[in-house]
Design a protein around this motif. Structure first.
Motif, mmCIF file in Angstrom:
data_model
loop_
_atom_site.group_PDB
_atom_site.id
_atom_site.type_symbol
_atom_site.label_atom_id
_atom_site.label_comp_id
_atom_site.label_asym_id
_atom_site.label_seq_id
_atom_site.Cartn_x
_atom_site.Cartn_y
_atom_site.Cartn_z
ATOM 1 N N TYR A 20 0.831 -1.209 0.000
ATOM 2 C CA TYR A 20 0.000 0.000 0.000
ATOM 3 C C TYR A 20 0.867 1.261 0.000
ATOM 4 C CZ TYR A 20 -4.093 -2.885 0.929
ATOM 5 O OH TYR A 20 -5.103 -3.805 0.826
ATOM 6 N N ARG A 21 1.980 1.238 0.695
ATOM 7 C CA ARG A 21 2.863 2.408 0.711
ATOM 8 C C ARG A 21 3.405 2.694 -0.687
ATOM 9 N NH1 ARG A 21 6.560 1.339 6.182
ATOM 10 N NH2 ARG A 21 4.839 1.458 7.689
ATOM 11 N N VAL A 22 3.828 1.639 -1.370
ATOM 12 C CA VAL A 22 4.340 1.821 -2.732
ATOM 13 C C VAL A 22 3.222 2.281 -3.664
ATOM 14 C CG1 VAL A 22 5.363 0.651 -4.712
ATOM 15 C CG2 VAL A 22 6.197 0.145 -2.411
ATOM 16 N N ALA A 23 2.034 1.702 -3.519
ATOM 17 C CA ALA A 23 0.912 2.042 -4.397
ATOM 18 C C ALA A 23 0.503 3.502 -4.238
ATOM 19 C CB ALA A 23 -0.274 1.125 -4.098
ATOM 20 N N PHE A 24 0.483 4.009 -3.002
ATOM 21 C CA PHE A 24 0.079 5.394 -2.782
ATOM 22 C C PHE A 24 1.164 6.380 -3.223
ATOM 23 C CE2 PHE A 24 -2.973 3.600 0.380
ATOM 24 C CZ PHE A 24 -4.121 4.134 -0.194
ATOM 25 N N PHE A 25 2.423 5.956 -3.171
ATOM 26 C CA PHE A 25 3.515 6.851 -3.556
ATOM 27 C C PHE A 25 3.762 6.834 -5.066
ATOM 28 C CE2 PHE A 25 8.018 8.030 -4.048
ATOM 29 C CZ PHE A 25 8.013 9.240 -3.355
ATOM 30 N N LEU A 26 3.286 5.804 -5.753
ATOM 31 C CA LEU A 26 3.568 5.640 -7.177
ATOM 32 C C LEU A 26 3.133 6.829 -8.036
ATOM 33 C CD1 LEU A 26 4.783 3.626 -9.188
ATOM 34 C CD2 LEU A 26 2.496 2.647 -9.483
ATOM 35 N N PRO A 27 1.969 7.462 -7.811
ATOM 36 C CA PRO A 27 1.592 8.607 -8.659
ATOM 37 C C PRO A 27 2.594 9.745 -8.649
ATOM 38 C CG PRO A 27 -0.307 7.824 -7.444
ATOM 39 C CD PRO A 27 0.876 7.087 -6.895
ATOM 40 N N ASN A 28 3.335 9.904 -7.541
ATOM 41 C CA ASN A 28 4.281 11.007 -7.447
ATOM 42 C C ASN A 28 5.471 10.835 -8.374
ATOM 43 O OD1 ASN A 28 6.815 12.320 -5.598
ATOM 44 N ND2 ASN A 28 4.963 13.561 -5.830
ATOM 45 N N VAL A 29 5.795 9.603 -8.750
ATOM 46 C CA VAL A 29 6.945 9.356 -9.622
ATOM 47 C C VAL A 29 6.510 9.013 -11.042
ATOM 48 C CG1 VAL A 29 8.427 8.619 -7.722
ATOM 49 C CG2 VAL A 29 7.033 6.925 -8.891
ATOM 50 N N THR A 30 5.218 9.121 -11.310
ATOM 51 C CA THR A 30 4.706 8.884 -12.655
ATOM 52 C C THR A 30 4.850 10.148 -13.488
ATOM 53 O OG1 THR A 30 3.090 7.320 -11.753
ATOM 54 C CG2 THR A 30 2.702 8.124 -13.985
ATOM 55 N N SER A 31 5.115 10.002 -14.772
ATOM 56 C CA SER A 31 5.271 11.143 -15.660
ATOM 57 C C SER A 31 4.004 11.996 -15.659
ATOM 58 C CB SER A 31 5.572 10.663 -17.091
ATOM 59 O OG SER A 31 5.531 11.745 -17.988
ATOM 60 N N MET A 32 4.162 13.274 -15.282
ATOM 61 C CA MET A 32 3.012 14.157 -15.205
ATOM 62 C C MET A 32 2.489 14.503 -16.591
ATOM 63 S SD MET A 32 1.178 15.278 -12.812
ATOM 64 C CE MET A 32 -0.360 15.147 -13.700
ATOM 65 N N VAL A 33 3.359 14.520 -17.581
ATOM 66 C CA VAL A 33 2.913 14.795 -18.948
ATOM 67 C C VAL A 33 1.971 13.699 -19.420
ATOM 68 C CG1 VAL A 33 3.659 15.078 -21.332
ATOM 69 C CG2 VAL A 33 4.999 16.100 -19.490
ATOM 70 N N ALA A 34 2.364 12.442 -19.193
ATOM 71 C CA ALA A 34 1.510 11.322 -19.601
ATOM 72 C C ALA A 34 0.189 11.330 -18.851
ATOM 73 C CB ALA A 34 2.241 10.002 -19.377
ATOM 74 N N VAL A 36 -7.970 18.117 -9.116
ATOM 75 C CA VAL A 36 -8.023 16.655 -8.986
ATOM 76 C C VAL A 36 -6.695 16.031 -9.393
ATOM 77 C CG1 VAL A 36 -9.116 14.564 -9.890
ATOM 78 C CG2 VAL A 36 -10.518 16.530 -9.265
ATOM 79 N N MET A 37 -6.063 16.566 -10.413
ATOM 80 C CA MET A 37 -4.756 16.065 -10.828
ATOM 81 C C MET A 37 -3.718 16.261 -9.733
ATOM 82 S SD MET A 37 -4.748 17.491 -14.748
ATOM 83 C CE MET A 37 -3.060 16.992 -15.033
ATOM 84 N N VAL A 38 -3.743 17.416 -9.079
ATOM 85 C CA VAL A 38 -2.797 17.697 -7.995
ATOM 86 C C VAL A 38 -3.058 16.760 -6.816
ATOM 87 C CG1 VAL A 38 -2.008 19.435 -6.350
ATOM 88 C CG2 VAL A 38 -2.509 20.097 -8.714
ATOM 89 N N ILE A 39 -4.337 16.564 -6.482
ATOM 90 C CA ILE A 39 -4.680 15.655 -5.378
ATOM 91 C C ILE A 39 -4.197 14.251 -5.684
ATOM 92 C CG2 ILE A 39 -6.616 14.581 -4.156
ATOM 93 C CD1 ILE A 39 -8.159 17.206 -4.547
ATOM 94 N N TRP A 40 -4.442 13.786 -6.905
ATOM 95 C CA TRP A 40 -4.031 12.433 -7.290
ATOM 96 C C TRP A 40 -2.517 12.265 -7.197
ATOM 97 C CZ3 TRP A 40 -0.867 10.731 -11.215
ATOM 98 C CH2 TRP A 40 -0.877 9.358 -11.466
ATOM 99 N N ARG A 41 -1.780 13.301 -7.556
ATOM 100 C CA ARG A 41 -0.326 13.168 -7.629
ATOM 101 C C ARG A 41 0.347 13.251 -6.263
ATOM 102 N NH1 ARG A 41 3.893 17.066 -11.009
ATOM 103 N NH2 ARG A 41 5.717 15.722 -10.790
ATOM 104 N N PHE A 42 -0.105 14.131 -5.379
ATOM 105 C CA PHE A 42 0.662 14.429 -4.171
ATOM 106 C C PHE A 42 0.046 13.888 -2.881
ATOM 107 C CE2 PHE A 42 2.169 17.776 -7.063
ATOM 108 C CZ PHE A 42 3.526 17.589 -6.934
ATOM 109 N N THR A 43 -1.109 13.248 -2.943
ATOM 110 C CA THR A 43 -1.694 12.701 -1.714
ATOM 111 C C THR A 43 -0.797 11.629 -1.111
ATOM 112 O OG1 THR A 43 -3.958 13.189 -2.410
ATOM 113 C CG2 THR A 43 -3.674 11.487 -0.748
ATOM 114 N N GLY A 44 -0.336 10.700 -1.923
ATOM 115 C CA GLY A 44 0.533 9.643 -1.417
ATOM 116 C C GLY A 44 1.861 10.159 -0.907
ATOM 117 N N TYR A 45 2.402 11.179 -1.574
ATOM 118 C CA TYR A 45 3.671 11.768 -1.134
ATOM 119 C C TYR A 45 3.532 12.349 0.273
ATOM 120 C CZ TYR A 45 7.412 15.246 -0.877
ATOM 121 O OH TYR A 45 8.468 16.012 -0.466
ATOM 122 N N ASN A 46 2.476 13.121 0.505
ATOM 123 C CA ASN A 46 2.274 13.700 1.827
ATOM 124 C C ASN A 46 1.909 12.638 2.857
ATOM 125 O OD1 ASN A 46 2.439 16.806 1.584
ATOM 126 N ND2 ASN A 46 1.160 16.253 -0.154
ATOM 127 N N ALA A 47 1.237 11.572 2.412
ATOM 128 C CA ALA A 47 0.908 10.489 3.334
ATOM 129 C C ALA A 47 2.180 9.828 3.875
ATOM 130 C CB ALA A 47 0.026 9.454 2.633
#
Length: 325
Positions: free
Chosen positions: A124-138, A181-192
């Motif tokens: 779960y930790r990896v899954a929640f952090f994964l959006p932060n390292v995903t290409s934002m352009v894609a 929504v894009m910002v929430i999706w990307r940084f929620t796991g990072y802050n978690a």
């Protein structure tokens, strides 16, 4: 009386041991200085020089090719009366408000749940952090398809529920909500993950004592977790604010350089990019950059004052306790 001329031998005899050791130390440690020199060289070229040059440019009128013309504070005077700049400031703060509050709340709840004894905690930790390292352009392209006015998955779901479609990418509020929504999706796991690190620093004895007293999960969360995480929460608020003020990739890829309908997605950094690299007004672009720096610095000062006030109150309470004892 003539002053005798000092010979090299005399000067060597009069020099102190520290003076004689200094050249030896430089010769001895030159490999270490050479090893760390690339960082300082690169910082001077790509860090310090651009900063100083941008300050210089903010007082110039320059298109990048012709001769620079000194205009003094004219760029800043125009900035204060530029409606497009203030529109970008308003858009940026609205998107920040729509994204930061839900994002930090969800991150705190997720961190609290991950702190419990659950199975597959590492997954779960990896899954929640994964959006932060995903290409934002894609992902911006993906979100553009998901929130498309005509064929988006969100509007398809609304149609299935007999709800009228929402023009997400063609109305001012819809554009801001989509970017949020894009910002929430990307940084929620990072802050978690940051909150989780703070939770692990809280003594488990406090939770054990609360459970013995019969406290509910919500009471433990609101009375123990949140107060003790206050410094971490303040840190995430200020970092999220700085990140929100620097939004560029999301609106640029999603909406293009124009910022969408009525420039509803035009953020401060996107407006600066347009002025500097589309209109080739590098002087005004530099002035916008320094205006952004001042705004971000104000939030950093507020954060510092809040943390300093908390620490000062804690020190005063400790002093009173020691004096009373």
């Amino acid at each position: 009386m003539a002053i005798a001329e000092q010979t090299p031998t005399t000067r060597l005899e009069q020099s102190t041991p520290e003076t004689r050791r200094r050249p030896t130390a430089l010769k001895k440690f030159w490999p270490q200085y050479l090893a760390v020199s690339p960082f300082y060289i690169l910082f001077l070229i790509f860090g310090l020089f651009p900063i100083l040059f941008s300050i210089f440019l903010s007082f110039q009128d320059w298109d990048g090719m012709g001769e620079m013309k000194f205009v003094g504070l004219a760029q800043y005077q125009y900035l204060l009366s530029d409606p497009r700049f203030w529109n970008a400031v308003g858009n940026t703060f609205i998107i920040w408000f729509l994204s930061t509050i839900p994002m930090l709340f969800f991150a705190l709840v997720i961190a609290f749940l991950l702190h419990q004894n659950i199975r597959l905690k590492g997954f779960y930790r990896v899954a929640f952090f994964l959006p932060n390292v995903t290409s934002m352009v894609a992902m911006a392209i993906v979100f553009g398809s998901v929130f498309s006015d005509s064929f988006g998955l969100v509007n398809s779901a609304l149609t299935a529920l007999k709800i009228e479609n929402i023009p997400w990418l063609s109305t001012s509020l819809g554009i801001k909500v989509t970017i949020a929504v894009m910002v929430i999706w990307r940084f929620t796991g990072y802050n978690a993950i940051i909150y989780l690190a703070g939770l692990q620093a809280i003594p488990t004895e406090l939770y054990d004592a609360a459970k013995v007293d019969g406290a509910s999960t919500w009471r433990i969360f609101s009375s123990i977790t949140v107060p003790l995480l206050r410094p971490v929460i303040l840190f995430t608020v200020i970092t999220s604010t700085i990140g929100g003020l620097s939004l560029f990739t999301e609106p640029q890829v999603l909406l293009g350089n124009g910022g969408g309908t009525d420039e509803a997605g035009m953020t401060i950094v996107l407006y600066q990019y347009n002025q500097a690299f589309t209109q080739f007004d590098f002087g005004y672009g530099s002035a916008i950059a320094w205006a952004l720096f001042i705004i971000a610095s104000l939030f950093a000062i507020i954060n510092w004052r809040l943390v300093g006030e908390r620490d000062g109150m804690k020190i005063r309470r400790n002093n009173k306790t020691e004096a009373g004892s």
